[in-house]
Design an enzyme around this catalytic site. Structure first.
Site, short mmCIF file in Angstrom:
data_model
loop_
_atom_site.label_atom_id
_atom_site.label_comp_id
_atom_site.label_asym_id
_atom_site.label_seq_id
_atom_site.Cartn_x
_atom_site.Cartn_y
_atom_site.Cartn_z
N CYS A 102 14.52 -60.07 -11.07
CA CYS A 102 15.42 -61.22 -10.99
C CYS A 102 16.43 -61.00 -9.86
CB CYS A 102 16.09 -61.46 -12.34
SG CYS A 102 16.97 -63.02 -12.50
N ALA A 103 17.71 -61.01 -10.17
CA ALA A 103 18.75 -60.76 -9.16
C ALA A 103 19.00 -59.28 -8.96
CB ALA A 103 20.04 -61.47 -9.57
#
Length: 183
Positions: A102-103
């Site tokens: 994800c991030a």
């Protein structure tokens, strides 16, 4: 073989639970490590989990793999945790694996671990990876050397199965995937 999955306040619940569940189904010793002083951590969508150990308790350990789940607030906590950064760098220096979804690949980029590496991330985080020298790919899961990255909650199952294949083998990953109807 042990895996540490770091849990920061505001983590993405689907990513954390999927990764831990799949690794444990593959009989991989998986320890959820809290980045807070306590072991009760609330995710981005107000779901709380109880981590297995606080960060200081696993100091000095070098697992086969360290995993960073994402989530916006969780990733911000990971980005701010200087001791975690040192641990990640020591992990790679020891020739052990690191993975982020994800991030969270932004953490790896920030500390220089994605320089000249193929990687992927949640849409909108690419500039941070590019600033860290990464080559952005369109794949959902990317392994380049000792580093594995993935795009987000919807790719968490495939990401976790890739980690099983890397730590054990492809046959075990496929069997776990079949029993969970991923494959």
């Amino acid at each position: 073989m042990t895996v540490h999955v770091y849990v920061a306040p505001g983590f993405e619940e689907v990513e954390l639970i999927t990764i831990v569940d799949v690794l444990r189904r593959a009989d991989i010793d998986t320890v959820m490590v809290s980045l807070t002083a306590g072991t009760q951590i609330q995710g981005a969508h107000q779901i709380s989990v109880h981590a297995d150990a606080p960060f200081h308790q696993v100091a000095g350990q070098t697992p086969e793999l360290i995993v960073l789940p994402g989530g916006g607030p969780g990733t911000q906590a990971l980005l701010a945790h200087i001791d975690l950064h040192a641990r990640l760098q020591a992990q790679i220096s020891a020739g052990k694996r690191v993975a982020a979804i994800c991030a969270a690949p932004m953490v790896l980029a920030k500390i220089g671990l994605l320089q000249d590496k193929n990687a992927c991330c949640f849409p909108g985080c690419e500039n941070t990876l590019l600033d860290g020298g990464a080559n952005i790919t369109a794949y959902n899961v990317v392994t380049d050397g000792l580093i594995t990255t993935s795009r987000g909650a919807g790719t968490a199952g495939l990401f976790a199965l890739e980690l099983v294949a890397l730590l054990k083998n492809e046959a075990i990953a496929k069997e776990v995937g079949r029993t969970m109807l991923y494959l």
